[in-house]
Design a protein around this motif. Structure first.
Motif, short mmCIF file in Angstrom:
data_model
loop_
_atom_site.label_atom_id
_atom_site.label_comp_id
_atom_site.label_asym_id
_atom_site.label_seq_id
_atom_site.Cartn_x
_atom_site.Cartn_y
_atom_site.Cartn_z
N ARG A 99 0.84 -1.19 0.00
CA ARG A 99 0.00 0.00 0.00
C ARG A 99 0.87 1.24 0.00
N GLU A 100 0.24 2.39 -0.28
CA GLU A 100 0.93 3.67 -0.25
C GLU A 100 0.01 4.69 0.43
N GLU A 101 0.62 5.74 0.94
CA GLU A 101 -0.17 6.85 1.46
C GLU A 101 0.60 8.15 1.23
N GLN A 102 -0.14 9.25 1.15
CA GLN A 102 0.48 10.54 0.89
C GLN A 102 1.46 10.88 2.01
N ALA A 103 2.63 11.36 1.61
CA ALA A 103 3.68 11.63 2.61
C ALA A 103 3.30 12.81 3.50
N GLY A 104 2.76 13.85 2.93
CA GLY A 104 2.25 14.96 3.74
C GLY A 104 3.28 15.74 4.51
N ASP A 105 4.53 15.83 4.01
CA ASP A 105 5.54 16.59 4.77
C ASP A 105 6.26 17.62 3.90
N CYS A 126 -3.54 3.84 -5.75
CA CYS A 126 -3.65 2.41 -6.07
C CYS A 126 -2.56 1.98 -7.05
N TYR A 127 -1.45 2.71 -7.14
CA TYR A 127 -0.38 2.29 -8.03
C TYR A 127 0.20 0.93 -7.60
N THR A 128 0.08 0.63 -6.30
CA THR A 128 0.55 -0.66 -5.80
C THR A 128 0.02 -1.82 -6.65
N ASP A 129 -1.22 -1.69 -7.11
CA ASP A 129 -1.81 -2.77 -7.91
C ASP A 129 -0.99 -3.08 -9.15
N TYR A 130 -0.36 -2.04 -9.72
CA TYR A 130 0.43 -2.24 -10.93
C TYR A 130 1.69 -3.07 -10.67
N PRO A 614 11.57 -5.48 -19.88
CA PRO A 614 10.84 -5.24 -18.64
C PRO A 614 11.49 -4.15 -17.79
N ALA A 615 10.75 -3.09 -17.55
CA ALA A 615 11.27 -1.97 -16.77
C ALA A 615 10.79 -2.05 -15.33
N ALA A 616 11.59 -1.49 -14.45
CA ALA A 616 11.20 -1.38 -13.04
C ALA A 616 9.96 -0.50 -12.93
N SER A 617 9.13 -0.79 -11.96
CA SER A 617 7.99 0.07 -11.67
C SER A 617 8.48 1.32 -10.94
N HIS A 618 7.56 2.22 -10.70
CA HIS A 618 7.91 3.48 -10.05
C HIS A 618 8.40 3.28 -8.62
N TYR A 619 8.08 2.14 -8.02
CA TYR A 619 8.48 1.87 -6.64
C TYR A 619 9.74 1.02 -6.57
N GLU A 620 10.47 0.93 -7.68
CA GLU A 620 11.62 0.02 -7.73
C GLU A 620 12.87 0.70 -8.27
N LYS A 621 12.99 2.02 -8.12
CA LYS A 621 14.13 2.71 -8.73
C LYS A 621 14.44 4.00 -7.99
N HIS A 622 15.61 4.56 -8.30
CA HIS A 622 16.01 5.88 -7.83
C HIS A 622 15.77 6.89 -8.94
N THR A 823 -1.91 5.46 -18.42
CA THR A 823 -1.63 4.79 -17.16
C THR A 823 -2.89 4.81 -16.30
N TRP A 824 -3.23 3.67 -15.77
CA TRP A 824 -4.45 3.41 -15.00
C TRP A 824 -5.68 3.19 -15.87
N ARG A 825 -5.56 3.31 -17.19
CA ARG A 825 -6.72 3.00 -18.03
C ARG A 825 -7.09 1.51 -17.91
N ASP A 826 -6.12 0.68 -17.58
CA ASP A 826 -6.37 -0.76 -17.43
C ASP A 826 -6.36 -1.18 -15.96
N SER A 827 -6.47 -0.21 -15.05
CA SER A 827 -6.48 -0.52 -13.62
C SER A 827 -7.86 -1.03 -13.20
N THR A 828 -7.88 -2.18 -12.57
CA THR A 828 -9.16 -2.76 -12.14
C THR A 828 -9.92 -1.82 -11.22
N LYS A 829 -9.22 -1.22 -10.28
CA LYS A 829 -9.90 -0.31 -9.35
C LYS A 829 -10.50 0.88 -10.08
#
Length: 951
Positions: A99-105, A126-130, A614-622, A823-829
């Motif tokens: 899961r993810e949540e807004q950092a807010g800082d 819901c990017y986690t779903d990707y 295959p590229a890393a997702s947004h949560y897998e890189k610097h 992006t997210w056009r094919d997201s189930t949510k």
């Protein structure tokens, strides 16, 4: 099953589970009757005075705690073209992102403004779903069937990189390096990933593609009038405005993280006016809604301008000093009168590029800051400070070379143009009430700080440049530029990157860049010269022949021009988003021998590629994230390792560079002289060159994305100011989003501590010349093509006829709420929050005429094709218009059509010019600054129930 009241399990108080449940039921009944347990004689239940502190059985709480527990948190964000740039905390449990949540800082820099926190939207949540989605690409794939058929074989990284490397070597050695193209959009959303492929393409001598103009996000009126790509106030400045017009910018849909500033401004007393063709999700939150007919924004703006001018509501001092309004124009040629023609500015570098004013005494005076009297387009040492009082309204004769010519000021010409926009004419063209638009114009002019938030609703039309210029005229006439709460802010795509220099030298280390306007490149190779009107075709040829707009591969010495052969796509969905989609697929795509898509998911471009990596997702890189919606920089950091065999973009192109170098050495290839630049293309050192820091010469310094991120921050004025010891490091951004420390030369104001960023202050307050031919905001363009087409001043014109054929309905494809581009056009949510399939929005009147009901399957069609979608009845939309919110994937349509199937290739010739024609120091091709836009809102269609026939 036994009817026994106990299942043998009891808690520490001796109460069985079923007894407990039965007790709850009895308790509910007894509570309703006013009886107590004691009255019923029940025993064995323990009285709990404090159910939180004293409850005897608490293990069940751990079950819920464990469900929301995590092992680690990483800071990241999303590499999508939304301009949001929102920092998120990403939670990892058992080695998986969950899961993810807004950092807010985000740090607050002005307590008088609303808190900048939090930032985010439902897509980011819901990017986690990707990360673990079925459509995630996990291994290198090679096509085995036809393009688009979806037939693949899994191959090793070594096979994939070797095959690509050998192809690239063949092309370079054959001198076809300019047939190799790289398309990736929007550096600000992830500059390291952008630079990863751009760096390799640059080292190969290949072609880098523009994107801002291709997406029709570029407002061409801004470089025309202000000599600048785009510059905007950060969204926090909306709160400083007293009057805001949202003109074609559906803020509550496309600017969700920033909408709070628009809404909060209303609480502070600002009036908010919405100008939209439909009763949009933003219109419902405005104080007043104006609904012009589609494509008539120019007429409405010029009608408002006439009201401001005729009633004397304009800022005269601003017009005299900051604009071209006092400059003289020859009546015989339509050209500006030049100082060289009347013996002025004899000490200027080029008196033919110095313009002329008339002072209050009637004396001709050279205009300070003209291009011929300053050092190039940008000259901070020059000044437009007048030192005299020029006349605005001038109509007179002057002596020129022994003769006499009649001249008029730009202001006099503008007033004549505006005289056409009577209230009756404006109402007839736009359908907006005569009293309504004039009252709004007066209110706008009277406000202390008035602002226009400008969006894609205006920019997708063929005459978008005229619409831009006309709307810009309103802030110019009223002097609403350069101060808090003022300006015209155009937010469509993260077009500008704050850390410009570091990103630039990382992306293009040789300093020699083959850039190309993607609209022209795409349409040229897809056959536009044979599919447009003769005048446009002739102007395209002339622009290319005169070197105003480049097309690659370049024409060879013998007059032959090769076809493009190779296309790398990463961080974008070029095939899906392409206007002229039918021609692209039928004409351009067969010319390409190799299409390589680097992607974390199987989108439309991947489906029509030859090799998918295959590229890393947004949560897998610097990486880094920035936007002109705010003045912060924050990072991507890897929450987990890339899934499957995926790699970061930087690692993929680095490894490809290594494969090319290894194969080039094995094959014994020689360096190739570049035809255009003073350099050689040496494939035997391309990996060494890729990982070398070209600024310091350090070998192997840029081996990974973290080092590349640090490189950008180190080499950018915004994060490492030259006049300060302060510096932002990558680690700083991991701790907390960092507000940038300065603004480089590609911005028009400085970043001031404690204030929201506001553009144009270097010109309005510091008196630097605007980067235009005249050195002023320039509303009169005396280029031959503009004069020929009657567009030297902003003017309202009808769009091209029969775009797509002679059909009764207008068709446009606005941005929607449930995706960012595709992006997210094919997201189930996200699909569950709408209708789950492509939808066309239709006014009830149009639907009734055609026997269409809500939810029906319909066919939208024109001369280019037919698209099958679901109909949604949309009372908020105006009659005569169909809307299909864009970016649905081709595989989401039954016949692999898409929303762009109905959009033809067309472009406006005025966006192909160089100005001045000899040097282009005002308008010249530069990727994403000036080039033809890929417009798509002038299209005509009709709609019928599926299975129907043409009438």
């Amino acid at each position: 099953m036994s009817n026994d009241t106990t299942d043998g399990r009891t808690d520490s108080a001796g109460i069985g589970r079923r007894d407990f449940v039965k007790g709850l039921g009895v308790a509910s009944f007894l509570g309703a009757t006013g009886l107590s347990f004691a009255d019923d004689g029940m025993t064995g239940l323990q009285t709990v005075d404090d159910p939180i502190g004293d409850y005897p059985y608490r293990d069940w709480e751990d079950f819920y705690r464990d469900e929301w527990d995590w092992d680690s948190i990483s800071r990241s964000t999303h590499s999508v073209n939304c301009t949001g740039s929102c920092s998120w905390n990403v939670f990892v449990k058992d080695g998986q992102v969950w899961r993810e949540e807004q950092a807010g800082d985000y740090p607050t820099f002005d307590e008088s403004l609303p808190d900048p926190n939090p930032r985010g939207c439902q897509k980011g949540a819901c990017y986690t779903d990707y990360v673990n989605a079925d459509q995630r690409v996990l291994h290198p794939l090679r096509r085995t069937g036809d393009r688009g058929e979806g037939q693949w074989e899994r191959i090793s990284w070594d096979e994939a990189l070797t095959e690509i490397a050998d192809h690239v070597i063949d092309e370079v050695q054959a001198g076809r390096y300019d047939a190799i193209s790289g398309f990736t959009p929007i550096p600000a959303m992830s500059p390291v990933s952008f630079a990863s492929g751009s760096r390799l393409v640059n080292l190969l001598g290949g072609v880098s593609h523009s994107f801002y103009d291709w997406y029709s996000d570029l407002p061409p009126g801004q470089p025309i009038t202000w000599g600048t790509q785009t510059d905007n106030a950060e969204s926090a400045d909306w709160h400083n405005a007293d009057y805001i017009i949202a003109w074609g910018s559906n803020i509550n849909v496309t600017r969700i993280p920033d909408a709070k500033y628009f809404l909060d401004a209303g609480y502070e007393g600002a009036k908010r006016v919405g100008i939209f063709t439909d009763y949009s999700q933003t219109a419902i939150h405005t104080d007043e809604w104006l609904a012009p007919e589609g494509g008539t924004d120019t007429a409405l703006a010029l009608g408002m301008a006439r009201t401001i001018v005729d009633e004397g509501l304009y800022d005269e001092a601003h017009l005299k000093e900051q604009t071209d309004m006092p400059l003289l124009v020859r009546e015989d040629t339509g050209k500006f009168l030049r100082a060289s023609e009347v013996g002025l500015a004899t000490d200027a570098d080029d008196a033919e590029k110095v313009f002329v004013m008339v002072d209050s005494a009637g004396t001709l005076r050279p205009a300070p800051g003209s291009l011929g009297d300053r050092d190039g387009q940008h000259d901070p040492e020059a000044s437009i400070d007048l030192g005299f009082d020029p006349q605005l309204s001038v109509e007179r004769s002057v002596d020129v070379g022994g003769g006499t010519v009649e001249v008029r000021s730009v202001w006099a010409n503008l007033r004549e143009e505006l005289s056409q926009y009577t209230p009756a004419f404006v109402h007839e063209e736009t359908s907006v009430g005569e009293d309504t638009y004039q009252r709004v114009a007066r209110e706008f002019a009277a406000a202390d700080a008035a602002k226009i938030i400008h969006g894609k609703g205006v920019n997708d039309w063929y005459h978008n440049d005229l619409g831009n210029r006309a709307i810009q005229l309103l802030v110019t006439l009223t002097g609403n530029l350069g101060d808090p709460g003022t300006g015209l802010d155009h937010y469509v795509g993260q077009e500008k990157i704050w850390t410009f220099h570091g990103w630039q030298v990382l992306s293009f280390p040789t300093g020699s860049v083959r850039g190309v306007p993607t609209t022209l490149w795409t349409y040229f190779h897809a056959g536009i010269l044979n599919n447009t009107d003769p005048d446009t075709a002739a102007k395209i040829r002339e622009s290319i022949d005169r070197g105003w707009m480049p097309v690659y591969p370049s024409e060879r010495a013998d007059g032959f021009r090769p076809d493009p052969s190779t296309l790398f796509v990463w961080r974008g969905n070029y095939f899906n988003q392409a206007k002229g989609n039918v021609a692209l697929e039928e004409q351009l795509w067969p010319k390409l021998d190799l299409v390589v898509d680097i992607n974390f998911r199987m989108d439309s471009t991947a489906m029509y590629s030859d090799i998918v990596l295959p590229a890393a997702s947004h949560y897998e890189k610097h990486d880094l994230s920035e936007t002109d919606m705010h003045t912060y920089v924050h990072p991507f950091t890897p929450a987990v390792e890339p899934l499957g065999e995926a790699k970061t973009d930087w690692a993929i192109f680095r490894d490809l560079a290594e494969a090319i170098q290894d194969r080039a050495r094995e094959r014994g290839v020689d360096p190739v002289d570049d035809r255009q630049f003073d350099r050689t293309i040496d494939l035997t050192t391309v990996y060494d060159d890729y990982v070398r820091d070209w600024e310091t010469g350090e070998e192997g310094a840029l081996a990974d994305g973290r080092a590349a991120s640090e490189f950008i921050l180190e080499h950018s004025e915004e994060s490492n100011p030259s006049d300060s010891d302060e510096r932002i490091t990558f680690e700083d951004t991991v701790d907390q989003p960092q507000r940038l420390l300065a603004a480089g030369d590609h911005w028009t104001s400085d970043i001031e501590e404690g204030e929201a960023y506001v553009p144009w202050q270097r010109y309005v307050h510091d008196k630097e010349p605007w980067p235009t031919f005249t050195g002023r905001q320039q509303y009169y363009i005396d280029h031959d093509w503009y004069l020929e087409l009657g567009e030297e001043l902003p003017t309202h014109k009808e769009g091209p006829e029969s775009t797509g054929g002679s059909y009764p309905l207008s068709y446009n494809t606005p941005h929607g709420r449930w995706s960012i581009h595709s992006t997210w056009r094919d997201s189930t949510k996200m699909l569950r929050l709408q209708r789950g399939e492509p939808v066309v929005y239709i006014n009830p009147e149009d639907a009734d005429e055609r026997g269409i009901e809500d939810g029906d399957t319909v066919e939208v069609y024109n001369d280019l094709g037919t698209v099958e979608v679901q109909a949604k009845i949309y009372p908020s939309g105006e009659p005569g218009t169909l809307r299909q919110f864009f970016a649905w994937e081709k595989f989401q349509y039954p016949d692999r059509t898409n929303f762009n199937t109905l959009v033809p290739m067309y472009m406006k010739p005025t966006q192909l010019v160089q100005y001045p024609e000899d040097t282009g120091e005002h308008l010249h091709f530069f990727p994403n600054y000036w080039g033809p836009t890929g417009v798509n809102s002038d299209v005509n269609v009709d709609v019928r129930p599926a299975g129907g026939e043409d009438e």
